[in-house]
Scaffold this motif. Structure first.
Motif, PDB file in Angstrom:
ATOM      1  N   ASP A   1       0.841  -1.190   0.000  1.00 27.68           N
ATOM      2  CA  ASP A   1       0.000   0.000   0.000  1.00 27.68           C
ATOM      3  C   ASP A   1       0.886   1.254   0.000  1.00 27.68           C
ATOM      4  N   ALA A   2       0.268   2.418   0.128  1.00 29.47           N
ATOM      5  CA  ALA A   2       1.011   3.676   0.053  1.00 29.47           C
ATOM      6  C   ALA A   2       2.020   3.839   1.180  1.00 29.47           C
ATOM      7  N   GLU A   3       1.818   3.120   2.298  1.00 28.81           N
ATOM      8  CA  GLU A   3       2.752   3.184   3.425  1.00 28.81           C
ATOM      9  C   GLU A   3       3.827   2.106   3.357  1.00 28.81           C
ATOM     10  N   GLY A   4       3.821   1.342   2.281  1.00 27.46           N
ATOM     11  CA  GLY A   4       4.816   0.292   2.132  1.00 27.46           C
ATOM     12  C   GLY A   4       4.485  -0.970   2.898  1.00 27.46           C
ATOM     13  N   MET A   5       3.232  -1.110   3.333  1.00 26.97           N
ATOM     14  CA  MET A   5       2.802  -2.285   4.080  1.00 26.97           C
ATOM     15  C   MET A   5       2.170  -3.302   3.134  1.00 26.97           C
ATOM     16  N   ASP A   6       2.383  -4.590   3.427  1.00 23.95           N
ATOM     17  CA  ASP A   6       1.784  -5.643   2.613  1.00 23.95           C
ATOM     18  C   ASP A   6       0.268  -5.633   2.759  1.00 23.95           C
ATOM     19  N   LEU A   7      -0.410  -5.799   1.646  1.00 19.87           N
ATOM     20  CA  LEU A   7      -1.872  -5.832   1.680  1.00 19.87           C
ATOM     21  C   LEU A   7      -2.361  -7.097   2.360  1.00 19.87           C
ATOM     22  N   PRO A   8      -3.409  -6.993   3.156  1.00 24.20           N
ATOM     23  CA  PRO A   8      -4.026  -8.205   3.719  1.00 24.20           C
ATOM     24  C   PRO A   8      -4.813  -8.949   2.644  1.00 24.20           C
ATOM     25  N   ASP A   9      -5.338 -10.114   3.009  1.00 27.86           N
ATOM     26  CA  ASP A   9      -6.110 -10.918   2.065  1.00 27.86           C
ATOM     27  C   ASP A   9      -7.392 -10.206   1.655  1.00 27.86           C
ATOM     28  N   GLY A  10      -7.907 -10.592   0.489  1.00 30.88           N
ATOM     29  CA  GLY A  10      -9.198 -10.081   0.042  1.00 30.88           C
ATOM     30  C   GLY A  10      -9.084  -9.290  -1.241  1.00 30.88           C
ATOM     31  N   GLY A  11      -9.930  -9.608  -2.212  1.00 29.40           N
ATOM     32  CA  GLY A  11      -9.880  -8.923  -3.498  1.00 29.40           C
ATOM     33  C   GLY A  11     -10.086  -7.430  -3.403  1.00 29.40           C
ATOM     34  N   GLY A  12     -10.954  -7.017  -2.475  1.00 31.76           N
ATOM     35  CA  GLY A  12     -11.224  -5.594  -2.316  1.00 31.76           C
ATOM     36  C   GLY A  12     -10.005  -4.811  -1.873  1.00 31.76           C
TER      37      GLY A  12
END
Length: 230
Positions: free
Chosen positions: A11-22
């Protein structure tokens, strides 16, 4: 799949996205530097069940989301997230996936196979048909009986029934389709088959058919074949 192989969706903060298509709506950057190097040594074929693109009216979310229980609002949200996903893939990986046939299969996994694995997407029915020698097996057949849960517009996008109809037509073998039920758009397949006889229809209501599905299907097949003449 991508994350399991070492890709980071950030994401914009450099964090890995959690699960989920949305969650793909929050995607800001793709870091594929950690992908398993063995992938480069493999030739990967994606056997897709449908030809749908990733996004848009015929894409993974808007075409198939409602069938899987998504509300119209959720389907639109997922489609928007997949558009964002395709845009970031184009920018960071220099690969175009949004409009490729089969990219929308398995909820968009087809696009992931293209983007991260360099896969070649092929119609799944054709892959299986070649493996089992389907064209040779149907030569001289009197009739082919096939079916699926619901016959509708989606069937024509490369599902097994449409593949069977196509190959049977080339071999001049008649086809009988016995689906569980009919949905919007099924009429488009009438031109190519001898008989379409749903389990749920004029003879059996959904309530009665679901009391004993095996018996209902058996009775429908027997009734259809009894009335059929080659």
């Amino acid at each position: 799949m991508a994350q399991a192989l070492g890709v980071r969706l950030l994401d914009a903060e450099g964090m890995d996205l959690p699960d989920g298509g949305g969650q793909l709506g929050r995607l800001d950057r793709i870091d594929a530097g950690g992908i398993d190097p063995r992938i480069a040594e493999c030739k990967i074929i994606g056997a897709t069940d449908v030809r749908n693109p990733l996004c848009g009216p015929k894409g993974a979310s808007l075409m198939y989301g409602p069938q899987k229980g998504a509300t119209p609002e959720t389907a639109r949200e997922l489609d928007s997230a997949l558009k964002k996903y395709a845009t970031i893939i184009q920018r960071d990986l220099k690969k175009s996936v949004a409009d490729i046939e089969g990219a929308g299969s398995a909820g968009g996994l087809g696009a992931g196979l293209l983007a991260f694995l360099g896969a070649e997407l092929l119609p799944g029915f054709e892959v299986v048909a070649d493996a089992i020698g389907f064209r040779k097996r149907i030569r001289g057949a009197s009739v082919i009986v096939t079916g699926e849960g619901r016959l509708d517009e989606q069937t024509g996008y490369g599902k097994t029934v449409s593949g069977i109809i196509s190959m049977a037509g080339a071999a001049n073998v008649p086809v009988i389709v016995i689906p569980g039920a009919l949905g919007p758009g099924w009429e488009g397949l009438q031109t190519y088959v001898r008989t379409i006889e749903p389990v749920i229809g004029a003879v059996l209501s959904e309530e009665h058919a679901m009391v004993n599905p095996a018996r209902s299907l058996t009775a429908t097949v027997q009734r259809t074949l009894t009335g059929w003449q080659g």
